[in-house]
Design an enzyme around this catalytic site. Structure first.
Site, PDB file in Angstrom:
ATOM      1  N   ASN A  17       0.733  -1.108   0.074  1.00 40.88           N
ATOM      2  CA  ASN A  17      -0.002  -0.153  -0.115  1.00 40.88           C
ATOM      3  C   ASN A  17       0.797   1.287  -0.112  1.00 40.88           C
ATOM      4  O   ASN A  17       0.907   1.999  -0.919  1.00 40.88           O
ATOM      5  CB  ASN A  17      -0.830   0.066   1.180  1.00 40.88           C
ATOM      6  CG  ASN A  17      -1.963  -0.713   1.059  1.00 40.88           C
ATOM      7  OD1 ASN A  17      -3.065  -0.379   0.304  1.00 40.88           O
ATOM      8  ND2 ASN A  17      -2.049  -1.917   1.841  1.00 40.88           N
ATOM      9  N   ASP A  18       1.355   1.566   1.178  1.00 38.30           N
ATOM     10  CA  ASP A  18       2.229   2.869   1.401  1.00 38.30           C
ATOM     11  C   ASP A  18       3.299   2.918   0.475  1.00 38.30           C
ATOM     12  O   ASP A  18       3.606   4.083   0.241  1.00 38.30           O
ATOM     13  CB  ASP A  18       2.436   2.794   2.743  1.00 38.30           C
ATOM     14  CG  ASP A  18       1.459   2.455   3.600  1.00 38.30           C
ATOM     15  OD1 ASP A  18       0.154   2.866   3.521  1.00 38.30           O
ATOM     16  OD2 ASP A  18       1.587   1.535   4.792  1.00 38.30           O
ATOM     17  N   VAL A  19       3.959   2.004  -0.053  1.00 44.68           N
ATOM     18  CA  VAL A  19       5.156   2.274  -0.898  1.00 44.68           C
ATOM     19  C   VAL A  19       4.856   2.604  -2.255  1.00 44.68           C
ATOM     20  O   VAL A  19       5.640   2.833  -3.192  1.00 44.68           O
ATOM     21  CB  VAL A  19       6.021   1.090  -0.895  1.00 44.68           C
ATOM     22  CG1 VAL A  19       6.767   0.517   0.504  1.00 44.68           C
ATOM     23  CG2 VAL A  19       5.375  -0.189  -1.388  1.00 44.68           C
ATOM     24  N   VAL A  20       3.352   2.742  -2.722  1.00 39.38           N
ATOM     25  CA  VAL A  20       3.160   3.068  -4.147  1.00 39.38           C
ATOM     26  C   VAL A  20       1.798   4.228  -4.001  1.00 39.38           C
ATOM     27  O   VAL A  20       1.397   4.403  -4.615  1.00 39.38           O
ATOM     28  CB  VAL A  20       2.328   1.933  -4.638  1.00 39.38           C
ATOM     29  CG1 VAL A  20       3.472   1.037  -5.158  1.00 39.38           C
ATOM     30  CG2 VAL A  20       1.180   1.264  -3.940  1.00 39.38           C
ATOM     31  N   ALA A  46      -0.134   1.283   7.680  1.00 41.14           N
ATOM     32  CA  ALA A  46       0.280   2.568   7.900  1.00 41.14           C
ATOM     33  C   ALA A  46      -1.017   3.442   8.285  1.00 41.14           C
ATOM     34  O   ALA A  46      -0.999   4.443   8.939  1.00 41.14           O
ATOM     35  CB  ALA A  46       1.260   3.543   7.203  1.00 41.14           C
TER      36      ALA A  46
END
Lengths: 467, 98
Positions: free
Chosen positions: A391-394, A432
């Protein structure tokens, strides 16, 4: 120096060389296993010569304990799933901290309380340092273990006055430590210091959100090295200092790499942030995001028409145990002449390099795994990006939305691809706890369901199309 | 411990730290998890300290001895488990047969 002392000293020297050589060989995938073996031999040598030490006469006790410990460690290591590796490492790390805490406490107890002696100032100082760091490492690692394994809520636990409380406790602990140094035979300061250190380990890790756990595990790993170093000063033992310094350095470097990958300072990680459920965070509520859904059959057709594919793995892939079917997908696509790569974000998963281990487990060649800096320019020229449980990394909010809590964190530019297929179980936000605006982008398609199940369906579809 | 010994140990610490930084910055991200796990196993070197602490006065069950045995137990779990887990991870990085 007697012959025996000479052998012991040379044994420690040999062990130190083997540790350094071991870490050097760990630098390449082809030699890494040998490196780990050298390091283990170094440990065996260090333990072996220590047993020669004239003080040691209680063989039975030592062997019985070592045997039990070996059995526990061995069984735990053999049984653990690759996906659970981060929490296992966190737990072992906590045990390392516990060992330092117990050794130093034992020394102080033996010298000051049982024999009524007064240790020298330097020894006394290093003893309390070793006890404090060991204790914080122990309870901090246990909380990190709990958070990673889901036994403790991954959410940040914050309350008002938290930092003040920690500060007061830290000062009280230092006070108790100073008292203990001056009166080493007194139980009260020793126990007070130990108790507060154990409590501080818990209190400093609970406010840190799950997404920041890799940083915490790495930092605690560094602490366990520093604790071993301090123990080395207590016992006047070089091999402990050298090994401890190596571990301390490795933990610090990995911590720094991860902080950089998230564009955050270590202080901001330690004070908590990411994992907090912030009301003011993202202005985009889930109700406002309109997503398009894609089913495995259509996804297979998209793959069929693609000439380049980048796969972005995340912890969701690990949870679903989807790494093997992902490798199958990769092979099928390659057979059709499609270029497949994996984009690895430095903080994907629950540990630095966690994704690499999982994909290696599934026999994905490691030269297919490309780091963020190297692959980020390629997304714009890629036909299909498959995001699996990441999720957060993209999340483009990190680049575009200054109000987002992850603003400023470097991300994989998956959103630039012609089509992005996001494999996800539900619309729930990621670890997150932040909404991902990518899901509402016109080129984004959601493929809902368990990653292993949906990707298996895609693979079957592709096989049928081929025949 | 006298100041002389302390300074010698400080030399050892600082030189080892430099060696550590040099070696570890060269480890590629692919191997970061095994590195962390492997260095964690090395931190179990406390096992040496634990053996030294459990040493004196055999047979006599003092509190310091119980603490020493606890240290030895935890350190052993850390060492054996750490190396075994790292080896399991690294087995996956061996050259793939085509």
């Amino acid at each position: 120096m007697t012959n025996r002392e000479l052998i012991i000293a040379l044994g420690y020297l040999l062990a130190s060389v083997l540790f350094i050589l071991g870490i050097k060989l760990l630098g390449k995938p082809s030699t890494a296993r040998r490196g780990n073996f050298y390091s283990a031999v170094g440990m065996l040598v260090a333990v072996g010569v220590t047993l020669m030490h004239q003080n040691i006469l209680s063989w039975t006790e030592i062997f019985a304990t070592v045997l039990v410990g070996t059995a526990i460690g061995w069984i735990a290591a053999k049984r653990v799933e690759m996906t659970q590796m981060p929490e296992m490492v966190a737990l072992f790390n906590g045990f390392g901290g516990a060992a330092s805490m117990f050794v130093a406490t034992s020394e102080q107890w033996h010298v000051a309380i049982e024999q009524g002696g007064k240790p020298e100032l330097i020894t006394a100082i290093t003893t309390v340092v070793s006890i404090i760091i060991g204790a914080i490492t122990l309870t901090g690692s246990l909380i990190a273990y709990g958070k990673l394994s889901g036994k403790v809520s991954g959410k940040a636990i914050v309350f008002s006055g938290q930092h003040l409380l920690n500060l007061v406790l830290a000062l009280a602990m230092v006070g108790a430590a100073v008292w203990s140094i001056q009166a080493p035979a007194h139980l009260l300061p020793l126990l007070l210091m130990l108790g507060i250190a154990l409590l501080l380990g818990v209190l400093t890790v609970i406010p840190i959100g799950g997404a920041d756990m890799p940083v915490v595990v790495s930092l605690l790993n560094s602490y366990s090295g520093i604790a071993a170093c301090a123990t080395g000063f207590v016992l006047n033992n070089q091999v402990l200092i050298i090994a401890g310094a190596l571990v301390g350095a490795s933990g610090l470097i990995l911590t720094q790499i991860m902080c950089k990958a998230m564009n955050r300072s270590l202080v901001s990680v330690l004070l908590g942030g990411f994992g907090q459920t912030s009301g003011s965070g993202s202005a985009v509520g889930s109700s406002e995001i309109v997503v398009k859904e894609v089913h495995p059959e259509e996804a297979a057709m998209l793959f069929d028409g693609a000439s380049s594919v980048i796969i972005v793995p995340g912890y969701g892939m690990a949870v679903a145990q989807a790494q093997h079917v992902v490798r199958e997908l990769m092979e099928l696509l390659e057979k059709r002449g499609i270029d497949v790569k994996f984009a690895i974000h430095p903080v994907a998963g629950r540990m630095p390099g966690h994704m690499n281990v999982l994909l290696a487990e599934a026999n994905v060649p490691y030269d297919k795994l490309v780091e963020m800096e190297q692959i980020n320019d390629e997304f714009a020229n890629t036909d299909v990006v498959l995001v699996i449980g990441a999720n957060d990394v993209v999340n483009p909010a990190a680049l575009k939305d200054p109000s987002s809590p992850i603003y400023g964190m470097p991300i994989l530019n998956a959103y630039q691809a012609k089509t992005v297929i996001i494999c996800k179980r539900s619309m729930n936000p990621g670890y997150a706890g932040i909404e991902n605006e990518l899901f509402g982008y016109p080129n984004a398609l959601m493929m809902f369901g368990d990653a292993k199940k949906t990707i298996t369906e895609v693979v079957n579809e592709l096989k049928e199309n081929a025949s | 411990m006298d100041t002389q010994t302390f300074i010698t140990l400080l030399y050892v610490l600082i030189l080892a730290t430099f060696v550590g930084f040099e070696l570890i910055t060269k480890v590629p991200p692919t191997l970061h998890t095994p590195l962390m796990s492997g260095s964690n196993a090395i931190s179990g070197i406390t096992i040496v300290g634990a053996i030294l602490a459990t040493g004196p006065e055999p047979g006599d069950f003092s509190i310091s001895k119980i603490l020493g045995i606890a240290a030895l137990l935890f350190a052993t779990i850390n060492v054996v488990g750490g190396y075994a887990v790292t080896d399991r991870m690294l087995q996956m990085f061996k050259k793939k047969k085509k």
